[in-house]
Write an enzyme that holds these catalytic residues in place. Structure first.
Site, short mmCIF file in Angstrom:
data_model
loop_
_atom_site.label_atom_id
_atom_site.label_comp_id
_atom_site.label_asym_id
_atom_site.label_seq_id
_atom_site.Cartn_x
_atom_site.Cartn_y
_atom_site.Cartn_z
N LEU A 23 1.23 -1.08 0.07
CA LEU A 23 -0.20 0.24 -0.03
C LEU A 23 0.69 1.22 -0.09
O LEU A 23 1.69 1.43 1.06
CB LEU A 23 -0.91 -0.01 1.07
CG LEU A 23 -1.79 -1.23 1.65
CD1 LEU A 23 -2.77 -1.17 2.62
CD2 LEU A 23 -2.51 -1.82 0.25
N ALA A 25 -0.30 4.54 -1.45
CA ALA A 25 -1.17 5.67 -2.10
C ALA A 25 -1.10 6.75 -1.58
O ALA A 25 -1.70 7.94 -1.85
CB ALA A 25 -2.55 5.25 -2.66
N ARG A 30 1.29 13.63 8.05
CA ARG A 30 2.09 13.84 9.20
C ARG A 30 3.62 14.24 8.68
O ARG A 30 4.29 14.73 9.51
CB ARG A 30 2.07 12.89 10.29
CG ARG A 30 0.76 12.77 10.91
CD ARG A 30 0.66 11.51 11.69
NE ARG A 30 0.08 10.27 10.70
CZ ARG A 30 -0.05 9.11 11.09
NH1 ARG A 30 0.08 8.69 12.47
NH2 ARG A 30 -0.46 7.91 10.16
N ASP A 124 5.64 2.37 3.79
CA ASP A 124 6.51 3.24 4.89
C ASP A 124 7.09 2.42 5.97
O ASP A 124 7.38 2.70 6.99
CB ASP A 124 5.60 4.27 5.28
CG ASP A 124 4.28 3.76 6.31
OD1 ASP A 124 4.18 2.47 6.14
OD2 ASP A 124 3.52 4.33 6.89
N ARG A 359 33.81 14.64 -11.94
CA ARG A 359 32.13 14.40 -12.16
C ARG A 359 32.23 13.99 -13.63
O ARG A 359 33.07 13.76 -14.35
CB ARG A 359 31.58 15.68 -11.85
CG ARG A 359 31.81 16.70 -13.03
CD ARG A 359 31.08 18.13 -12.56
NE ARG A 359 31.42 19.24 -13.61
CZ ARG A 359 30.90 19.62 -14.67
NH1 ARG A 359 29.79 18.88 -14.71
NH2 ARG A 359 31.15 20.37 -15.37
N LYS A 377 35.72 16.87 -15.94
CA LYS A 377 34.38 16.39 -16.35
C LYS A 377 34.46 15.64 -17.60
O LYS A 377 35.25 15.97 -18.48
CB LYS A 377 33.49 17.58 -16.60
CG LYS A 377 32.13 17.21 -17.06
CD LYS A 377 31.47 18.10 -18.10
CE LYS A 377 31.62 17.60 -19.49
NZ LYS A 377 31.34 18.30 -20.46
C1 UD1 Z 1 -2.25 1.61 10.06
C2 UD1 Z 1 -3.29 0.84 10.48
C3 UD1 Z 1 -3.01 0.68 12.11
C4 UD1 Z 1 -1.74 0.19 12.35
C5 UD1 Z 1 -0.49 1.15 11.51
C6 UD1 Z 1 0.77 0.44 11.63
C7 UD1 Z 1 -5.35 0.87 9.23
C8 UD1 Z 1 -6.69 1.58 9.20
N1 UD1 Z 1 -4.61 1.23 10.39
O1 UD1 Z 1 -2.41 2.79 10.41
O2 UD1 Z 1 -3.64 -0.35 12.84
O3 UD1 Z 1 -1.38 0.20 13.62
O4 UD1 Z 1 -0.82 0.98 10.16
O5 UD1 Z 1 1.79 1.02 11.06
O6 UD1 Z 1 -4.96 0.18 8.36
N2 UD1 Z 1 -2.60 3.98 2.29
C9 UD1 Z 1 -3.26 3.77 0.95
N3 UD1 Z 1 -4.40 4.15 0.76
C10 UD1 Z 1 -5.29 4.86 1.61
C11 UD1 Z 1 -4.82 4.87 2.85
C12 UD1 Z 1 -3.67 4.44 3.09
O7 UD1 Z 1 -2.69 3.24 0.12
O8 UD1 Z 1 -6.34 4.97 1.21
C13 UD1 Z 1 -1.41 3.45 2.31
C14 UD1 Z 1 -0.51 4.50 2.87
O9 UD1 Z 1 0.17 5.06 1.79
C15 UD1 Z 1 0.57 3.71 3.82
C16 UD1 Z 1 -0.34 2.66 4.40
O10 UD1 Z 1 -1.28 2.47 3.49
O11 UD1 Z 1 1.79 3.35 3.05
C17 UD1 Z 1 -0.74 2.65 5.60
O12 UD1 Z 1 -1.43 4.06 5.74
P1 UD1 Z 1 -1.26 4.97 7.29
O13 UD1 Z 1 -2.12 5.94 6.93
O14 UD1 Z 1 0.20 4.91 7.35
O15 UD1 Z 1 -1.84 4.15 8.38
P2 UD1 Z 1 -1.83 4.27 9.74
O16 UD1 Z 1 -2.48 5.41 10.14
O17 UD1 Z 1 -0.21 4.17 10.11
CA CA Z 2 1.50 4.32 8.96
#
Ligand code: UD1
Ligand code: CA
Length: 488
Positions: A23, A25, A30, A124, A359, A377
């Site tokens: 995932l 997207a 933050r 991430d 370089r 260069k």
């Molecule tokens: C998420 C989990 C949480 C967990 C944490 C661990 C959910 C609802 N919560 O929270 O339980 O403890 O990860 O790090 O899943 N992303 C998408 N599309 C979206 C939303 C998010 O691709 O619509 C991707 C983000 O880019 C990211 C990942 O999903 O890479 C996680 O999303 P993020 O918003 O960081 O979730 P957390 O709030 O950290």
């Molecule tokens: Ca996260």
């Protein structure tokens, strides 16, 4: 003693094939950045590239990795292709980021193998190791002898703030995940958290996912509702407890990014000191890419940056403030203070700097020397040749044992095009010589101080003046050549 039966490996043919979905997207609010979080760099590489490399190491069969993109989709795609190559990934666009559940749902059509086990990762979480994921998949497949519907990776944190908590029932079995913003005070006290790393059975995942509603504090479709839904439907959800929280934690802020950078750096330097035999005069002030290699007894002084896939040989001395990026450096090379070397090749026993800039594929052959305020260069400096002071060598090829005097400049640019300069073996270029390219200086020739060389210089001759003319020849053989030039 009772013998354990051999444990099958995660990719063992006895089990369902493995698909990976990453995932990536989200924007990562933050981070307070215009750049999507997964594109922020750690150890010189985007976060998403770290995750891709780990996933690829786990997948023993050549199956493309599925990636959900949205924010800065083109740039994320590019970063992934750079890591996995064309065809290494299937990209799925999540147009609107409506939560992690919605993100997985977007991949439904693309995950064509309904019999696969799906490993879901976040873009991430850069430090997780393939071994850890392998152990998770293993537990998922072997759970109670028939496999689980879902296995999630959990860690315990002293401060679980911000994470989804794992709620267990009276028998201590997994019940559901509750997100920070939806949790009661009692639930917030739970310190066992969801790392966001899961295995699902593709077949049962999507029916459960379609039951997810955005009825929560964030109005999002939570992937974290799925394990609870599966459990309620009679599915088996297993929890894989992992002892190293840091390894599997995600980056949410720049403070965490900086902390990860520090961890990675310490890890890299320790490896180089313990395994490779490299001396760091001040490890707290040395920066080495995890992909760089450095040979035994090389000494790295404070403030040096060794970046990208740089390769440095044995017994080198890299002085203070030097930056070397994506270059190859041989053995016994000294790079003096504050020199910058990018995309270059330096052979054994060369000396560079202080304050040199090399370089764009600059090359130094064995024993060559480049001194103060010299820029090179797209140029090659031959064996034992020297350019000691205040010189620009651009698009130049220089032979062996040639000396380039102070203040020499290859005038390689005519305002429209770049031209080449050739300086053959055993030449002495006098101080402040301008070499107006295209031009060639023949072997053993000499240019007088302040010469402006606009025409080729034959071998064994002395030229001087503006424009430079042949004044003398060192070899009878070239006498006639010289005479004809003189009469021009
Ligand atoms: C998420 C989990 C949480 C967990 C944490 C661990 C959910 C609802 N919560 O929270 O339980 O403890 O990860 O790090 O899943 N992303 C998408 N599309 C979206 C939303 C998010 O691709 O619509 C991707 C983000 O880019 C990211 C990942 O999903 O890479 C996680 O999303 P993020 O918003 O960081 O979730 P957390 O709030 O950290
Ligand atoms: Ca996260």
């Amino acid at each position: 003693m009772e013998q354990q039966p051999p444990q099958p490996s995660p990719s063992d043919a006895a089990y369902a094939p493995l698909d990976v979905l990453i995932l990536a997207a989200g924007l990562g609010t933050r981070m307070r950045s215009h750049t999507a979080k997964v594109l922020h760099k750690l150890g010189g590489r985007p976060l998403i590239a770290h995750v891709c490399r780990t996933a690829a190491a786990l997948m023993k069969e050549a199956r493309p990795i599925h990636i959900i993109v949205g924010h800065q989709a083109d740039e994320v795609r590019k970063a992934v292709v750079e890591e996995l190559g064309e065809g290494g990934a299937v990209f799925i666009t999540q147009i609107e980021q409506r939560g992690t559940g919605d993100a997985v749902m977007a991949a439904r059509e693309e995950l064509t193998d309904a019999n696969s086990t799906l490993l879901v990762l976040s873009g991430d979480v850069p430090l997780m190791r393939p071994e850890t994921l392998g152990a998770l998949v293993q537990q998922h497949r072997t759970h109670r002898g028939r496999g689980a519907a879902c296995t999630l990776l959990a860690v315990r944190l002293d401060d679980p703030t911000g994470y989804g908590r794992i709620v267990r029932d009276a028998e201590n079995r997994f019940e559901r995940i509750v997100e920070q913003k939806d949790a009661s005070a009692e639930e917030r006290a739970i310190n066992e958290i969801n790392a966001g790393i899961y295995c699902f059975e593709t077949q049962s995942l999507f029916p459960a996912l379609s039951q997810v509603k955005p009825a929560n504090a964030q109005g999002e479709y939570y992937l974290t509702d799925v394990p609870g839904i599966l459990r309620t439907g009679g599915g088996d959800v297993s929890v894989y407890p992992h002892p190293d929280a840091r390894e599997v934690s995600g980056i949410n802020t720049r403070v965490e990014l900086a902390e990860f950078e520090r961890i990675l750096r310490v890890r890299t330097l320790r490896r180089l000191m313990l395994d490779s035999g490299v001396t760091f005069v001040d490890p707290t002030n040395s920066y080495v890419s995890p992909e760089a290699q450095i040979g035994r007894d090389t000494v790295i002084h404070p403030g040096a940056h060794i970046e990208g896939r740089t390769l440095i040989g044995e017994g080198c001395e890299i002085k203070a403030g030097v930056r070397i990026t994506d270059s190859r450096v041989g053995n016994g090379v000294t790079v003096k203070d504050y020199s910058l070397i990018v995309d270059c090749e330096i052979a054994d026993n060369c000396s560079i700097g202080p304050f040199a800039h090399l370089r764009m594929n600059a090359r130094m052959d064995e024993g060559a020397t480049v001194g103060n305020f010299v820029e090179m260069k797209k140029s090659r400096l031959g064996r034992k040749s020297k350019a000691m002071h205040l010189t620009y060598l651009g698009d130049a090829t220089i032979g062996e044992r040639t000396n380039i005097g102070a203040g020499t400049i290859t005038c390689n640019y005519d305002g429209a095009n770049k031209h080449a300069t050739f300086i053959e073996d055993d030449v002495k270029i006098g101080s402040d010589t301008m070499l107006v390219a295209p031009v060639r200086v023949g072997a053993r020739s000499v240019t007088g101080a302040g010469s402006v060389v606009t025409k080729d210089v034959p071998p064994d001759s002395l030229v001087a003046g503006v424009p430079a003319k042949v004044k003398k020849t060192f070899n009878e053989e070239h006498e006639s050549e010289v005479m004809s030039q003189k009469s021009e």
